[in-house]
Design an enzyme around this catalytic site. Structure first.
Site, PDB file in Angstrom:
ATOM      1  N   ALA A  68       0.843  -1.195   0.000  1.00 49.83           N
ATOM      2  CA  ALA A  68       0.000   0.000   0.000  1.00 49.83           C
ATOM      3  C   ALA A  68       0.879   1.246   0.000  1.00 49.83           C
ATOM      4  CB  ALA A  68      -0.914   0.002   1.226  1.00 49.83           C
ATOM      5  N   GLY A 113      -0.726  -5.301   0.395  1.00 46.95           N
ATOM      6  CA  GLY A 113      -1.861  -5.239  -0.511  1.00 46.95           C
ATOM      7  C   GLY A 113      -1.609  -5.931  -1.837  1.00 46.95           C
ATOM      8  N   GLU A 116      -2.321  -9.532  -1.221  1.00 47.51           N
ATOM      9  CA  GLU A 116      -3.775  -9.646  -1.107  1.00 47.51           C
ATOM     10  C   GLU A 116      -4.444  -9.584  -2.476  1.00 47.51           C
ATOM     11  OE1 GLU A 116      -5.264  -7.746   2.908  1.00 47.51           O
ATOM     12  OE2 GLU A 116      -3.752  -6.435   1.994  1.00 47.51           O
ATOM     13  N   GLU A 136       2.450  -6.258   7.363  1.00 51.97           N
ATOM     14  CA  GLU A 136       1.707  -5.165   8.001  1.00 51.97           C
ATOM     15  C   GLU A 136       2.043  -4.992   9.480  1.00 51.97           C
ATOM     16  OE1 GLU A 136      -0.786  -6.189   4.381  1.00 51.97           O
ATOM     17  OE2 GLU A 136       0.404  -7.292   5.856  1.00 51.97           O
TER      18      GLU A 136
END
Length: 261
Positions: A68, A113, A116, A136
């Site tokens: 991210a 991300g 993901e 994270e």
């Protein structure tokens, strides 16, 4: 929609759409604008009959999606953070629930991300330089775009917790061993291999392909009964022109020509 952070390229003769996250100066990191574009791209692909299958990748050889946009995350609070997670989950779910096959071609880093996003695709092909991880906790965060759920589904609870809690990054061969990816190929062969795999799938009956995807998805949906979904979909197949064509072609010993009807 005009895309700023994505490349949206449809190959008319094959029906293969390639969606490329295109922020190479940021290692293709996901910001809110890019996630919104992914949502629109997924919706557009689902609604376009010319699109038969999708390849999702990142620009360059270093990174699929490196995570991210951290600078953007520092501006969030509890309420806006939850909303950002919900928006990301919505965008990724559109890919996961697509009746058209979606394959991630993972080139380089797929972290946070990015991991993901790859996991939201139906299959993952990794280049030999790919790296996966959910780091994270290093930032005082947890995955927000479905990572805790899909990683557990793909590799099991114990190993998923190990990767989530240690923030360890794994290489492509370890991702293959764990079942996180389907194949590992040399970087130079990644897109060609992925396209060949998708092309094989696209020779099959489109309705049956979509129903297979849906039945597998039902296994993970607490509001649905997987076996019942499978039985209903099996019955539905008998009403299709593709079933009649497939069985006729088999008996006549010729290749089937499917129409998706």
């Amino acid at each position: 929609m005009t895309f700023t952070n994505l490349l949206y390229q449809l190959e008319a003769e094959t029906g293969i759409l390639t969606i490329t996250v295109n922020r190479p100066d940021k290692l293709n990191a996901l910001n809110a604008a890019t996630i919104e574009e992914l949502r629109h791209a997924a919706q557009q692909a689902r609604q376009d009959d010319a699109v038969r299958g999708i390849i999702l990748t990142g620009s360059g050889e270093k990174s699929f999606v490196a995570g991210a946009d951290i600078a953007e995350l520092t501006k969030l609070d509890a309420a806006t953070g939850q909303r950002a997670a919900e928006q990301g989950q919505e965008a990724f779910r559109l890919l996961e629930e697509s009746s058209k096959p979606v394959i991630a071609a993972v080139n380089g880093f797929a972290l946070g991300g990015g991991c993901e996003l790859a996991m939201a695709c139906h299959m993952r092909i990794a280049s030999d330089n790919a790296r996966f991880g959910q780091p994270e906790v290093n930032l005082g965060l947890i995955p927000g775009y479905g990572g805790t759920q899909r990683l557990t589904q793909l590799i099991g609870k114990g190993k998923a917790l190990e990767l989530l809690l240690t923030a360890d990054m794994i290489k492509a061969d370890e991702a293959l061993r764990l079942g996180l990816v389907n194949h590992v190929v040399p970087q130079a062969e990644l897109l060609n291999f992925t396209k060949q795999l998708l092309s094989r799938i696209l020779t099959k009956a489109p309705l049956a392909v979509g129903l297979c995807i849906d039945a597998v998805s039902a296994y993970y949906d607490k509001e649905r009964q997987g076996y019942q979904t499978e039985a209903e979909s099996f019955g539905q197949c008998f009403t299709s022109a593709d079933f009649r064509e497939g069985t006729t072609a088999f008996l006549e010993k010729r290749p089937a020509t499917f129409t998706g009807k």
